[in-house]
Design a protein around this motif. Structure first.
Motif, PDB file in Angstrom:
ATOM      1  N   ALA A 456      37.100  19.179 -15.586  1.00 27.65           N
ATOM      2  CA  ALA A 456      37.467  18.854 -14.252  1.00 27.65           C
ATOM      3  C   ALA A 456      37.618  19.964 -14.446  1.00 27.65           C
ATOM      4  CB  ALA A 456      38.628  17.611 -14.010  1.00 27.65           C
ATOM      5  N   THR A 457      37.788  21.147 -15.593  1.00 24.45           N
ATOM      6  CA  THR A 457      38.880  22.693 -15.234  1.00 24.45           C
ATOM      7  C   THR A 457      37.446  23.158 -14.739  1.00 24.45           C
ATOM      8  OG1 THR A 457      38.370  22.874 -18.150  1.00 24.45           O
ATOM      9  CG2 THR A 457      40.423  22.082 -17.184  1.00 24.45           C
ATOM     10  N   ARG A 458      36.169  23.002 -15.340  1.00 22.52           N
ATOM     11  CA  ARG A 458      35.152  23.967 -14.897  1.00 22.52           C
ATOM     12  C   ARG A 458      34.153  23.662 -13.541  1.00 22.52           C
ATOM     13  NH1 ARG A 458      33.184  24.938 -21.285  1.00 22.52           N
ATOM     14  NH2 ARG A 458      34.525  26.662 -21.667  1.00 22.52           N
ATOM     15  N   SER A 459      34.704  22.822 -13.034  1.00 21.38           N
ATOM     16  CA  SER A 459      34.418  22.348 -12.376  1.00 21.38           C
ATOM     17  C   SER A 459      33.644  23.018 -10.661  1.00 21.38           C
ATOM     18  CB  SER A 459      34.460  20.921 -10.942  1.00 21.38           C
ATOM     19  OG  SER A 459      34.120  19.593 -12.239  1.00 21.38           O
ATOM     20  N   SER A 460      33.915  23.887 -10.635  1.00 21.11           N
ATOM     21  CA  SER A 460      34.012  25.369  -9.535  1.00 21.11           C
ATOM     22  C   SER A 460      33.405  26.314 -10.141  1.00 21.11           C
ATOM     23  CB  SER A 460      35.114  25.257  -8.663  1.00 21.11           C
ATOM     24  OG  SER A 460      36.179  26.482  -9.623  1.00 21.11           O
ATOM     25  N   THR A 461      32.860  26.409 -11.071  1.00 19.74           N
ATOM     26  CA  THR A 461      32.585  27.362 -11.976  1.00 19.74           C
ATOM     27  C   THR A 461      30.910  27.808 -11.868  1.00 19.74           C
ATOM     28  OG1 THR A 461      34.463  26.713 -13.958  1.00 19.74           O
ATOM     29  CG2 THR A 461      31.938  28.151 -14.352  1.00 19.74           C
ATOM     30  N   ALA A 462      30.210  29.279 -11.340  1.00 24.28           N
ATOM     31  CA  ALA A 462      29.720  29.225 -11.006  1.00 24.28           C
ATOM     32  C   ALA A 462      28.272  29.573 -12.334  1.00 24.28           C
ATOM     33  CB  ALA A 462      28.790  30.234 -10.069  1.00 24.28           C
ATOM     34  N   ASN A 463      28.747  28.572 -13.822  1.00 29.08           N
ATOM     35  CA  ASN A 463      27.994  28.800 -14.976  1.00 29.08           C
ATOM     36  C   ASN A 463      27.789  27.706 -14.916  1.00 29.08           C
ATOM     37  OD1 ASN A 463      27.209  30.245 -16.708  1.00 29.08           O
ATOM     38  ND2 ASN A 463      28.310  31.757 -16.874  1.00 29.08           N
ATOM     39  N   ALA A 464      26.717  27.002 -16.596  1.00 32.47           N
ATOM     40  CA  ALA A 464      26.694  26.017 -17.371  1.00 32.47           C
ATOM     41  C   ALA A 464      27.142  26.241 -19.002  1.00 32.47           C
ATOM     42  CB  ALA A 464      25.560  26.007 -16.823  1.00 32.47           C
ATOM     43  N   PHE A 465      27.709  24.771 -19.359  1.00 30.41           N
ATOM     44  CA  PHE A 465      28.125  24.857 -20.567  1.00 30.41           C
ATOM     45  C   PHE A 465      27.199  24.321 -21.777  1.00 30.41           C
ATOM     46  CE2 PHE A 465      31.094  26.029 -17.082  1.00 30.41           C
ATOM     47  CZ  PHE A 465      31.511  27.801 -17.559  1.00 30.41           C
ATOM     48  N   TYR A 466      27.825  24.368 -22.871  1.00 32.52           N
ATOM     49  CA  TYR A 466      26.974  23.090 -23.445  1.00 32.52           C
ATOM     50  C   TYR A 466      28.156  23.320 -24.213  1.00 32.52           C
ATOM     51  CZ  TYR A 466      25.483  21.006 -27.808  1.00 32.52           C
ATOM     52  OH  TYR A 466      25.702  20.021 -29.146  1.00 32.52           O
ATOM     53  N   SER A 467      29.028  22.611 -25.072  1.00 24.74           N
ATOM     54  CA  SER A 467      30.076  21.993 -26.179  1.00 24.74           C
ATOM     55  C   SER A 467      29.885  21.829 -27.227  1.00 24.74           C
ATOM     56  CB  SER A 467      31.227  21.482 -25.360  1.00 24.74           C
ATOM     57  OG  SER A 467      32.257  21.277 -26.501  1.00 24.74           O
ATOM     58  N   SER A 468      29.517  22.135 -28.475  1.00 21.33           N
ATOM     59  CA  SER A 468      28.538  21.733 -30.072  1.00 21.33           C
ATOM     60  C   SER A 468      30.018  20.426 -30.265  1.00 21.33           C
ATOM     61  CB  SER A 468      29.046  22.830 -30.547  1.00 21.33           C
ATOM     62  OG  SER A 468      28.299  24.482 -30.426  1.00 21.33           O
ATOM     63  N   SER A 469      31.203  21.203 -30.078  1.00 16.13           N
ATOM     64  CA  SER A 469      32.517  19.772 -31.020  1.00 16.13           C
ATOM     65  C   SER A 469      32.321  18.708 -29.856  1.00 16.13           C
ATOM     66  CB  SER A 469      33.698  20.106 -30.716  1.00 16.13           C
ATOM     67  OG  SER A 469      33.732  21.016 -29.425  1.00 16.13           O
ATOM     68  N   GLU A 470      31.418  18.170 -28.692  1.00 17.81           N
ATOM     69  CA  GLU A 470      32.523  17.127 -27.538  1.00 17.81           C
ATOM     70  C   GLU A 470      30.146  16.906 -27.816  1.00 17.81           C
ATOM     71  OE1 GLU A 470      34.118  18.527 -24.188  1.00 17.81           O
ATOM     72  OE2 GLU A 470      35.057  17.188 -24.650  1.00 17.81           O
ATOM     73  N   ASN A 471      29.532  17.880 -28.212  1.00 21.89           N
ATOM     74  CA  ASN A 471      28.146  17.533 -27.750  1.00 21.89           C
ATOM     75  C   ASN A 471      27.723  17.812 -26.640  1.00 21.89           C
ATOM     76  OD1 ASN A 471      24.810  17.315 -28.866  1.00 21.89           O
ATOM     77  ND2 ASN A 471      24.774  15.331 -29.782  1.00 21.89           N
ATOM     78  N   SER A 472      28.177  18.183 -25.617  1.00 21.64           N
ATOM     79  CA  SER A 472      27.801  17.699 -23.985  1.00 21.64           C
ATOM     80  C   SER A 472      27.617  18.601 -23.362  1.00 21.64           C
ATOM     81  CB  SER A 472      28.967  16.925 -23.310  1.00 21.64           C
ATOM     82  OG  SER A 472      30.008  18.407 -23.667  1.00 21.64           O
ATOM     83  N   ILE A 473      26.406  18.654 -22.754  1.00 17.69           N
ATOM     84  CA  ILE A 473      26.738  19.336 -21.294  1.00 17.69           C
ATOM     85  C   ILE A 473      27.078  19.760 -19.730  1.00 17.69           C
ATOM     86  CG2 ILE A 473      24.352  20.440 -22.395  1.00 17.69           C
ATOM     87  CD1 ILE A 473      22.742  18.850 -20.042  1.00 17.69           C
ATOM     88  N   MET A 474      28.149  20.740 -19.632  1.00 20.58           N
ATOM     89  CA  MET A 474      28.788  20.755 -18.487  1.00 20.58           C
ATOM     90  C   MET A 474      27.476  21.688 -17.139  1.00 20.58           C
ATOM     91  SD  MET A 474      32.119  21.270 -19.465  1.00 20.58           S
ATOM     92  CE  MET A 474      32.853  19.955 -20.523  1.00 20.58           C
ATOM     93  N   LEU A 475      27.128  20.781 -15.813  1.00 20.33           N
ATOM     94  CA  LEU A 475      26.648  21.858 -15.439  1.00 20.33           C
ATOM     95  C   LEU A 475      27.727  21.714 -14.282  1.00 20.33           C
ATOM     96  CD1 LEU A 475      23.911  21.572 -16.671  1.00 20.33           C
ATOM     97  CD2 LEU A 475      22.570  21.716 -14.154  1.00 20.33           C
ATOM     98  N   PRO A 476      28.424  22.325 -13.581  1.00 23.09           N
ATOM     99  CA  PRO A 476      29.591  22.638 -12.370  1.00 23.09           C
ATOM    100  C   PRO A 476      28.818  22.384 -11.575  1.00 23.09           C
ATOM    101  CG  PRO A 476      30.332  23.902 -14.197  1.00 23.09           C
ATOM    102  CD  PRO A 476      28.907  23.897 -14.943  1.00 23.09           C
ATOM    103  N   ALA A 477      29.477  21.859 -10.124  1.00 23.89           N
ATOM    104  CA  ALA A 477      29.337  22.255  -8.375  1.00 23.89           C
ATOM    105  C   ALA A 477      29.084  23.658  -7.847  1.00 23.89           C
ATOM    106  CB  ALA A 477      30.662  21.595  -8.074  1.00 23.89           C
TER     107      ALA A 477
END
Length: 669
Positions: A456-477
Motif C-alpha cells: 500500500a505504501t507504493r501503490s501510486s509509484t510509477a515503477n515496479a519492485f521485487y522484494s527478496s525478503s518477501e519473495n514478491s513482485i509489486m506492480l503499483p497502479a
C-alpha cells in the motif's frame, strides 16, 4: 524512430534515435524518459487530490496529509520564521563552530557521545557517525532486529576518497562553504574550518567498504549481543543510547539483545579516528550534516543554496516547482493515505485484472525456462522452481486501500496528532519523531511478510519492485498506465512494455543477490557448489560485457559489478516475456499491425520493449547515474540484453557477427 539507423547495428538508436534527437529537456529536469513523464503525471494527480479542502467525514489521516501540504506551501510563514528554528536546534548542540569566532565556541558543550537536542517536546540524540535503525533479520524474516551501520557520507565514496582533486568533491565542499556563509559565516574562516571537516569526512569514509563488497548479503550480517557489542566497542554507551532512543516507544533492551552490525571493522577503528580529531572539526561535520538535512524546510535564501548545488551537480537550469516538492513530501510521509485517495480516483479495476493474467503467463514461462536450463543440477533446479512458484504477485493496490475503516484503524496512533501551527520544520520534525516512535513500538512484534501495508505504501509509484525478503513482485497502479500499459493496445505492445517490467522483477529473484534468498525470503545457500560455480561464470560474462560498455558522451564505463543484478534481470526477464507472448499469440488470432509500422507482431514486441527505455539526459546526470545507479544507462538496457537473445536476431534477420548478433553471447537463463 530513426530509420537511418541499422537495427542490427544499434537497435536502441533505431527505436529511440528520433526521440533523442527531437526531445528538449525541461529546465527543471535532468532527464526525460517514460518513467519521468509518468511520474510527473502521477504527481499532478496526487496534487489535485491533496490540495482539495478537507471534508468533515473523511478519515483524519487524509486531513493530516492535506494539512502538511498547506504548511509546506505556506512560504510566507517559512520566510517569517527564517532560520530561527534551525539556530534554536543547533545551539543546543553547542552551535555550529564555523559560524562563531575562535574564542566564542565552547568545546565543553560538545560531546559526540551524548549529543542531545530538542525540538518542541521531542528530544533527539544526534549520532552522525553511525546509523541506527530497525530492520528485518535476513536469515529469519519473521524477526525484527536492531541494525547498526557505518558512516553515511554526503557524497559517493568513490569520489569522496579522492579528495578535492575530484570535481564533485570540490563542488560539495563549495556547497558546505556557501551554506555556512548564507547562515552568517565569514568566507575565509569557513573555507579553513570546513576544509578540515571535509578531510575528517574523507577519513571516516575510508573506514567504510565500497558498494561492490555488499553484493554478498552475508558480509553485512554480523549479529552480536548488545553485551558483546559493548565489550568490543567500549568507547560508547550503547545500552544507554539504545534505551534512550527506544524509550518513547516503551521498549527497552538488555545485554542479550541481538544487534546486526553491518561493518564491524569500521567500529573497531572509529574511536581512534575520533580521538585524534579536534572537537571543533567533529562538531563542524556533525552539525553540517544536521543543517543539510533540515535546510529544505527553511527560507528561500537557504533553499537557494541547495538549489544552486543541485544545478551544478545535475545540470538542471531551474529548481523543481514548490507544489511538486510539497506533493512528494506529503505522499512519502503519508503514503498509505495518499495512495488510498489516488487509487480510488484514478485507477480502473479492469486494468488490474488484465495485468494479473499477463503476470501469470510470464511467471509460467519462467518456470519452463528453469525446467529447460541445462546447467542446473536437479536438486538446485527443484529448489529454484520451488522459489519461482512461491513468488507472490501484487498488482495495482491492495483492496484495503478502498476501506475507510481499515485506513482509520491502521492510523489509529495518529488520532490525537496535530501539526505545529504553521512551522514547517517543527511539524516535519514532530512527524519524524512520531513515525519513529510508532516504528520502534513494533520491534517485539512478529514480522509477517507480504502484509497489505507494505504494498500500500507504493501503490501510486510509477515503477515496479521485487522484494527478496518477501519473495514478491509489486506492480503499483502508478505504472499501469500510459506507454507501459493500455487495455486498448495490441498484446505485443503491452507484453513488450509492462511485460518487460514484470519479467525484470521476477528475474530479480535469481540475480546475484536475489539468488542468495530461499523461497520463503530468507538468506540460505540452496545452491550446489558445482551449479553455483557455473552461475558465477555466467554472471562474470555479464559483468565483463557491461563493464566494457562506454557512455560516449562522457567517456565513462559502466560498473559491471554494481550493475550486474539489474543486467541479469534485464537479460533473463525479457527472454521469459518474449516466450510468454509467443505462447499467448500461438493460442489467439493474429494481431493487426500497428498503423505506420511495417513490422510483424514479434518485431513489434521488441520495438515496444526498446521504446520504454528511450531517454535523454544531461551530461551531469549521466555521470551521476554511473556513480550512484545500479541500473545501466538506457541504451545498454536495450542493446545489451537483445544482443544476447537469439530470438531477437532471428526476428530481425541480423547476421551473425553484427553488433546485435555477436558470436559470443552471455546468457544465464
Amino acid at each position: 524512430m530513426n530509420d537511418s539507423a541499422d537495427y542490427c547495428d544499434d537497435f536502441y538508436n533505431y527505436v529511440c534515435g528520433g526521440f533523442v534527437n527531437s526531445t528538449l529537456i525541461p529546465d527543471d529536469k535532468n532527464s526525460v524518459n517514460i518513467f519521468i513523464t509518468l511520474n510527473d503525471k502521477v504527481t499532478k494527480q496526487l496534487n489535485t487530490i491533496i490540495s482539495r479542502p478537507s471534508q468533515p467525514d473523511e478519515p483524519e489521516i487524509f486531513k493530516l496529509a492535506k494539512s502538511l501540504y498547506k504548511i509546506c506551501m505556506d512560504t510566507n510563514a517559512i520566510e517569517e520564521q527564517g532560520v530561527k528554528p534551525l539556530f534554536d536546534y543547533v545551539e543546543q548542540l553547542g552551535g555550529w563552530p564555523v559560524l562563531k569566532k575562535d574564542n566564542e565556541w565552547d568545546e565543553s558543550l560538545f560531546n559526540w557521545k551524548e549529543n542531545i537536542a530538542q525540538i518542541l517536546e521531542n528530544k533527539f540524540w544526534v549520532t552522525g557517525f553511525f546509523g541506527f535503525y530497525q530492520t528485518i533479520d535476513i536469515k529469519n524474516n519473521t524477526r525484527r532486529v536492531i541494525g547498526l551501520s557505518d558512516y553515511n557520507a554526503g557524497l559517493a565514496r568513490k569520489n569522496l576518497i579522492k579528495g578535492l582533486e575530484d570535481k564533485s568533491v570540490l563542488n560539495y565542499f563549495n556547497y558546505m562553504v556557501n551554506m555556512s556563509v548564507a547562515l552568517g559565516a565569514e568566507q575565509e574562516h569557513a573555507e579553513e574550518e570546513l576544509k578540515e571537516a571535509l578531510e575528517f569526512e574523507i577519513k571516516l569514509t575510508n573506514l567504510t567498504r565500497p558498494d561492490e563488497d555488499y553484493r554478498d548479503q552475508t558480509l553485512a550480517y554480523n549479529p552480536m549481543t548488545l553485551g558483546d557489542l559493548a565489550k568490543r566497542y567500549p568507547y560508547f554507551e550503547w545500552k544507554k543510547y539504545f534505551n534512550y532512543e527506544l524509550s518513547p516507544s516503551n521498549i527497552s533492551v538488555d545485554n542479550d539483545e541481538i544487534i546486526i552490525v553491518s561493518n564491524p571493522d569500521y567500529f573497531d577503528k572509529l574511536d581512534e579516528l575520533i580521538d585524534s580529531t579536534p572537537k571543533k572539526t567533529q562538531a563542524n561535520l556533525l552539525i553540517w550534516k544536521e543543517i543539510r538535512s533540515l535546510s529544505g524546510f527553511l527560507n528561500k535564501n537557504i533553499r537557494e543554496v541547495n538549489g544552486n548545488y543541485a544545478k551544478i551537480r545535475t545540470g538542471i537550469i531551474k529548481g523543481t516547482p514548490r507544489w511538486m516538492k510539497c506533493t512528494n513530501t506529503v505522499s512519502s510521509t503519508f503514503s498509505i493515505a495518499t495512495n488510498a485517495l489516488y487509487v480510488r480516483e484514478y485507477f480502473k479495476k479492469e486494468s488490474k485484472d488484465n495485468v494479473a493474467v499477463m503476470i501469470k503467463n510470464i511467471h509460467n514461462q519462467f518456470i519452463k525456462l528453469l525446467n529447460s536450463t541445462s546447467w542446473l543440477d536437479e536438486e538446485t533446479r527443484i529448489n529454484a522452481i520451488k522459489k519461482a512458484e512461491k513468488i507472490n504477485q501484487f498488482v495495482a493496490y491492495p483492496d484495503e486501500l478502498l476501506n475507510n475503516s481499515i485506513i482509520n484503524d491502521y492510523h489509529k496512533a495518529f488520532e490525537n496528532f496535530e501539526m505545529i501551527g504553521d512551522s514547517y520544520l517543527e511539524s516535519s520534525s514532530n512527524l519524524d519523531f512520531f513515525g519513529n516512535k510508532i516504528g520502534w513500538s513494533e520491534l517485539r512484534e512478529k514480522n509477517v511478510p507480504n502484509m497489505w501495508d507494505s504494498f500500500a505504501t507504493r501503490s501510486s509509484t510509477a515503477n515496479a519492485f521485487y522484494s527478496s525478503s518477501e519473495n514478491s513482485i509489486m506492480l503499483p497502479a502508478g505504472i499501469l498506465q500510459g506507454e507501459f500499459f493500455n487495455n486498448e493496445l495490441p498484446k505485443y505492445m503491452n507484453y513488450g512494455a509492462i511485460g518487460g517490467v514484470v519479467g525484470h522483477e521476477i528475474m530479480h529473484a535469481f540475480d546475484d543477490q536475489g539468488k542468495q534468498y530461499d523461497a520463503d525470503g530468507n538468506v540460505f545457500d540452496w545452491w550446489s557448489n558445482s551449479t553455483n560455480e557455473q552461475y558465477k561464470k555466467k554472471a562474470q560474462c555479464i559483468i565483463d560485457q557491461y563493464g566494457n560498455y562506454t557512455v560516449k558522451e562522457i567517456n565513462m564505463n559502466i560498473n559491471g559489478i554494481n550493475t550486474q543484478g539489474e543486467n541479469i534481470a534485464d537479460n533473463g526477464g525479457i527472454k521469459a516475456v518474449y516466450l510468454a507472448y509467443n505462447d499467448w499469440s500461438s493460442n489467439n488470432e493474429l494481431e493487426k499491425k500497428l498503423p505506420g509500422f511495417n513490422f510483424n507482431s514479434r518485431q513489434m514486441f521488441w520495438v515496444a520493449y526498446a521504446n520504454t527505455w528511450c531517454s535523454k539526459s544531461r551530461l551531469e546526470s549521466q555521470k551521476l547515474r554511473l556513480i550512484y545507479d545500479n541500473h545501466s544507462p538506457s541504451e545498454f538496457r536495450v542493446n545489451g540484453p537483445l544482443s544476447n537473445i537469439e530470438e531477437f536476431s532471428t526476428d530481425f534477420g541480423c547476421p551473425i557477427g553484427s553488433k546485435m548478433n555477436p558470436e559470443k553471447k552471455c546468457t544465464i537463463w
